[in-house]
Design a protein around this motif. Structure first.
Motif, mmCIF file in Angstrom:
data_model
loop_
_atom_site.group_PDB
_atom_site.id
_atom_site.type_symbol
_atom_site.label_atom_id
_atom_site.label_comp_id
_atom_site.label_asym_id
_atom_site.label_seq_id
_atom_site.Cartn_x
_atom_site.Cartn_y
_atom_site.Cartn_z
ATOM 1 N N MET A 157 0.948 -1.240 -0.104
ATOM 2 C CA MET A 157 0.081 -0.089 0.131
ATOM 3 C C MET A 157 0.943 1.384 -0.072
ATOM 4 O O MET A 157 1.747 1.401 0.808
ATOM 5 C CB MET A 157 -0.910 -0.036 1.309
ATOM 6 N N ALA A 158 0.662 2.400 -0.786
ATOM 7 C CA ALA A 158 1.504 3.527 -0.874
ATOM 8 C C ALA A 158 1.175 4.296 0.317
ATOM 9 O O ALA A 158 0.005 4.223 1.060
ATOM 10 C CB ALA A 158 0.808 4.264 -1.929
ATOM 11 N N ASP A 159 2.243 5.048 0.837
ATOM 12 C CA ASP A 159 2.337 5.903 1.881
ATOM 13 C C ASP A 159 0.928 6.669 1.899
ATOM 14 O O ASP A 159 0.300 6.958 2.982
ATOM 15 C CB ASP A 159 3.387 6.659 2.051
ATOM 16 N N SER A 160 0.512 7.153 0.818
ATOM 17 C CA SER A 160 -0.435 8.235 0.916
ATOM 18 C C SER A 160 -1.848 7.676 0.975
ATOM 19 O O SER A 160 -2.917 8.283 1.409
ATOM 20 C CB SER A 160 -0.743 8.726 -0.841
ATOM 21 N N GLU A 161 -1.832 6.142 1.007
ATOM 22 C CA GLU A 161 -3.146 5.527 1.492
ATOM 23 C C GLU A 161 -3.124 4.965 2.716
ATOM 24 O O GLU A 161 -4.249 4.362 3.142
ATOM 25 C CB GLU A 161 -3.498 4.435 0.352
ATOM 26 N N ARG A 162 -2.247 5.372 3.437
ATOM 27 C CA ARG A 162 -2.072 4.575 4.814
ATOM 28 C C ARG A 162 -2.359 5.761 5.995
ATOM 29 O O ARG A 162 -2.207 7.128 5.459
ATOM 30 C CB ARG A 162 -0.674 4.010 5.104
ATOM 31 N N THR A 163 -2.886 5.523 7.106
ATOM 32 C CA THR A 163 -2.960 6.548 8.177
ATOM 33 C C THR A 163 -1.741 6.923 8.841
ATOM 34 O O THR A 163 -1.212 6.019 9.636
ATOM 35 C CB THR A 163 -4.254 6.017 8.909
ATOM 36 N N PRO A 164 -1.206 7.903 9.215
ATOM 37 C CA PRO A 164 -0.025 8.214 9.876
ATOM 38 C C PRO A 164 -0.545 7.968 11.525
ATOM 39 O O PRO A 164 -1.722 8.749 11.567
ATOM 40 C CB PRO A 164 0.632 9.563 9.536
ATOM 41 N N THR A 165 0.274 7.692 12.316
ATOM 42 C CA THR A 165 -0.002 7.864 13.744
ATOM 43 C C THR A 165 1.135 8.425 14.520
ATOM 44 O O THR A 165 0.706 9.226 15.608
ATOM 45 C CB THR A 165 0.131 6.370 14.219
ATOM 46 N N GLY A 193 11.753 21.751 16.360
ATOM 47 C CA GLY A 193 11.106 20.795 15.570
ATOM 48 C C GLY A 193 9.672 20.414 16.127
ATOM 49 O O GLY A 193 9.236 21.025 17.036
ATOM 50 N N ALA A 194 9.243 19.430 15.735
ATOM 51 C CA ALA A 194 7.805 18.650 16.620
ATOM 52 C C ALA A 194 7.825 17.434 16.292
ATOM 53 O O ALA A 194 8.331 16.793 15.611
ATOM 54 C CB ALA A 194 6.794 19.564 15.751
ATOM 55 N N ILE A 195 6.978 16.798 17.248
ATOM 56 C CA ILE A 195 6.608 15.373 17.242
ATOM 57 C C ILE A 195 4.970 15.375 17.366
ATOM 58 O O ILE A 195 4.410 15.852 18.505
ATOM 59 C CB ILE A 195 7.185 14.495 18.248
ATOM 60 N N TYR A 196 4.375 14.811 16.266
ATOM 61 C CA TYR A 196 2.934 14.501 16.477
ATOM 62 C C TYR A 196 2.597 13.211 16.589
ATOM 63 O O TYR A 196 3.035 12.508 16.115
ATOM 64 C CB TYR A 196 2.167 15.345 15.129
ATOM 65 N N ALA A 197 1.398 12.757 17.262
ATOM 66 C CA ALA A 197 1.142 11.598 17.461
ATOM 67 C C ALA A 197 -0.588 11.755 17.668
ATOM 68 O O ALA A 197 -1.306 12.363 18.061
ATOM 69 C CB ALA A 197 1.528 10.999 18.979
ATOM 70 N N ALA A 198 -0.975 10.290 16.978
ATOM 71 C CA ALA A 198 -2.489 10.290 16.912
ATOM 72 C C ALA A 198 -2.739 9.700 18.583
ATOM 73 O O ALA A 198 -2.167 8.745 19.106
ATOM 74 C CB ALA A 198 -2.986 9.052 16.110
#
Length: 256
Positions: A1-9, A92-97
Motif C-alpha cells: 500500500m502506498a504511503d498516501s493510502e495509509r494512516t499516519p500515527t 521541530g515537532a513530534i505529532y502523535a495520534a
C-alpha cells in the motif's frame, strides 16, 4: 500500500531533544543562588546541555511494528519518551495520534500492593471500565506468568524480581488496544516462552491497526517482531527501512 493510502500515527519533523545534566558538586545551589538564577534567567555553572536527539524525521503508520536500534546512548529511549509526551521537543515537532502509551508508565503500579490489585489499578489507569477489568484480570495474570511458580499475584510487588515486574507491566499494557504502544526492552525479560507470547501479542496489536515501537538489544526480537527498523546513532537516523536491510547495515557497523 502506498504511503498516501495509509494512516499516519506518529510524525517526527526535524525533532531535536536537549536536556540538562548537573555535573559534580553544586557550589551555587543555595536557595538564594537559585532564586537569583530564576530572576536573572542565568544558568548554574555546573549544568551541561546534552543534545540527545538531533533533527530526527520519520512517519509511522497504522499497523506497523517499528524496531528502534542503535548502540548505547544513541537516543532510542529518549526518542520514545518524547513520542510519549514525557520529554519536551526543543526544536521541530513530534505529532502523535491519540495518547501514545509508554510501557510501564501508564500502568500506575504500586510496590506495596499485591500484583492482582495492581492489575486492576493499571487497567483502570488506561481507561478500562470496571467490567472490562473484571473480565481481563485473570487473563493478564496468566499471560504474565507471575504465578507459574506460586501464588505471587497475591503478594506485594516489592517481593517481585525485576523480570516479574516487567512481565506484569507488559501484560497490563498489552491487554488494551493502543493507537501507539512504545515498548522499551520489555521483550528481553522472562524465558523463551514468555518472549514468544509477548511477540505474538505485538503482532496482534499491529493486526488491530495499532502502531508498535520496540527498543530492544535483542536483535532476534526485532527480527521476529518488526518489519521496519529505524537505526539511531549519536542522536541521528543512520537508516530507516525494512528490518532485514537495516539490521544488515547495523551489524556491519558494530563489527568494525
Amino acid at each position: 500500500m502506498a504511503d498516501s493510502e495509509r494512516t499516519p500515527t506518529v510524525i517526527a519533523d526535524n525533532a531535536h531533544i536537549i536536556y540538562r545534566v548537573q555535573q559534580g558538586g553544586a557550589p551555587n545551589s543555595s536557595p538564594l543562588a537559585s532564586l537569583k538564577r530564576m530572576v536573572t534567567g542565568s544558568k548554574a555553572g555546573n549544568i551541561r546541555e546534552v543534545h540527545a536527539v538531533k533533527g530526527v524525521s520519520f512517519v509511522a503508520y497504522k499497523g506497523e511494528a517499528i524496531g528502534l536500534i542503535g548502540t548505547n546512548g544513541s537516543g532510542k529511549s529518549t526518542l520514545l519518551r518524547a513520542v510519549a509526551g514525557l520529554l519536551p521537543v526543543s526544536k521541530g515537532a513530534i505529532y502523535a495520534a491519540g495518547q501514545p502509551s509508554l510501557l510501564g508508565v501508564n500502568a500506575a503500579l504500586m510496590n506495596e500492593l499485591p500484583g492482582d490489585r495492581n492489575v486492576e489499578l493499571g487497567c483502570l489507569a488506561m481507561g478500562m471500565s470496571p467490567a472490562e477489568v473484571a473480565t481481563k484480570k485473570q487473563e493478564i495474570i496468566d499471560f504474565s506468568g507471575i504465578n507459574d511458580k506460586g501464588d505471587f499475584s497475591s503478594l506485594p510487588m516489592r517481593t517481585y524480581s525485576s523480570g516479574m515486574s516487567a512481565r506484569l507491566r507488559f501484560s497490563i499494557a498489552a491487554a488494551k488496544q493502543h493507537d501507539v504502544l512504545l515498548i522499551d526492552e520489555a521483550l528481553a525479560t522472562g524465558d523463551a516462552k514468555f518472549r514468544k507470547r509477548s511477540e505474538q501479542r505485538v503482532r496482534e496489536l499491529r493486526g488491530q491497526a495499532g502502531t508498535v515501537f520496540l527498543v530492544s538489544h535483542s536483535e532476534q526480537s526485532i527480527r521476529d517482531t518488526c518489519e521496519r527498523c529505524i537505526w539511531l546513532e549519536a542522536g541521528t537516523i543512520r537508516a530507516d527501512g525494512p528490518t532485514t536491510e537495516v539490521m544488515k547495515e547495523y551489524e556491519a557497523f558494530t563489527r568494525r
